[in-house]
Design an enzyme around this catalytic site. Sequence first.
Site, short mmCIF file in Angstrom:
data_model
loop_
_atom_site.label_atom_id
_atom_site.label_comp_id
_atom_site.label_asym_id
_atom_site.label_seq_id
_atom_site.Cartn_x
_atom_site.Cartn_y
_atom_site.Cartn_z
CG ASP A 191 35.82 -17.37 -15.99
OD1 ASP A 191 34.81 -17.86 -16.48
OD2 ASP A 191 35.95 -17.17 -14.75
CB SER A 192 37.01 -12.81 -12.84
OG SER A 192 35.97 -13.36 -12.08
CB SER A 193 37.70 -18.60 -12.14
OG SER A 193 36.31 -18.42 -12.07
CB THR A 220 29.55 -13.24 -17.77
OG1 THR A 220 29.97 -14.43 -17.11
CG2 THR A 220 28.23 -13.51 -18.46
CB THR A 247 30.35 -11.39 -11.33
OG1 THR A 247 30.09 -12.73 -11.76
CG2 THR A 247 29.65 -10.41 -12.25
CB THR A 249 32.26 -12.62 11.60
OG1 THR A 249 31.12 -13.49 11.70
CG2 THR A 249 31.84 -11.37 10.85
CD GLN A 250 32.52 -19.65 9.55
OE1 GLN A 250 31.43 -20.18 9.42
NE2 GLN A 250 33.57 -20.30 10.03
CB CYS A 251 28.01 -13.14 10.27
SG CYS A 251 27.63 -14.22 11.64
N1 ASP Z 1 32.94 -16.80 -14.51
C1 ASP Z 1 32.65 -15.43 -14.88
C2 ASP Z 1 33.81 -14.58 -14.44
O1 ASP Z 1 33.94 -14.29 -13.28
C3 ASP Z 1 31.38 -14.99 -14.26
C4 ASP Z 1 30.95 -13.59 -14.56
O2 ASP Z 1 31.62 -12.78 -15.15
O3 ASP Z 1 29.82 -13.27 -14.15
O4 ASP Z 1 34.60 -14.19 -15.27
#
Ligand code: ASP
Length: 348
Positions: free
Chosen positions: A61-63, A17, A93, A282-284
């Site tokens: 995009d980091s996805s 982003t 992010t 753990t999921q916590c």
């Molecule tokens: N979808 C964006 C990414 O991870 C989100 C971001 O950068 O905040 O590339």
Amino acid sequence: MTGKEKAALLLIYTGGTIGMKQDLKEGTLKPFDFSQIAQQVPEIGQFSVDIKTHTFDPLIDSSDVEPSMWQKIATLIRDSYDNYDGFIVLHGTDTMAYSASALSFMLGNLGKPVIFTGSQLPVGVPRTDGKENLISAVEIASAKDSDGRPMVPEVCVYFNSLLMRGNRSVKVNSEEFSAFRSPNLPPLAQAGITIKYNKDIILKAPAPGTPLEVSTELDTRVSILKLHPGITKEVVHHILCGKESRAVIIETYGAGNAPTKPWFIDIVSEAAGMGKILVNVTQCLSGSVDMSIYATGKALQKAGVINGYDSTTESCLAKLFYLMGKTSDNEKVKELMVKNLKGEISIF
Ligand code: ASP
């Protein structure tokens, strides 16, 4: 480098982003090139630093991050290591905690800062958090102690005034500027009027002259089983005993607890009998696994599940990729999984 010389930083721009702008035709955010980020943040020119940039092509995009990108970042750092005092990785992010965790294991004997940062709002938007994040990341990546050594010789995430160890960080918020936390380790530094470093917990740099040791071999045959009430035998069997995985991270409840139903424990034992590496995380959000507290945890331990302690899932996944890439011996991987290699787990 003496106190008077300019620090040299390599800024690796992968996407995210921070560097996006609105595509007016499609109405979605798309990446733009680094020169436009630099124009938006003229403040970085005020530091005594020389910044060179390396822009990934394509920007993503980091996805869309894959382990191949971690290999590219690690190789880039290895090839340019001697020419820079520190590295900044501009990254989306969404998967930043995975990438920072992976790099923390892949870069052995690291003696210089590698600071991941990004933002929730693009840098060209008036209320952006990207400017502050980038400016502080530059200051941290070039900071030296009184002996002229890098202040933070480790892989970190810097976000919204907190510097966190990369393999302890997690993204916890999809809309607030305060998007990351390090639930099981205090921040390595906090930026206010000045940047205050928590020197007691920052990892020590290796002895001067120790060569960087980069591991780019990763074995990604890991699955994650997240327990939930109502989970079926078939799903558990498929994930734990499927031929495609060499290791499975079991995301358990609380202090590392799981159902005690005989079918569940039988499947865990079957997977352990197949030689799989089974790790209990753990999921916590905070706290550690301790399989000795409840019968529900003990049963897992008896079945051959190893302790992930207070590891984040992101870090556990990256550590498995790294260790499994180093050896085909699952027993050796298990031995090293329960050791603290890069400050990723707290073992008392
Ligand atoms: N979808 C964006 C990414 O991870 C989100 C971001 O950068 O905040 O590339």
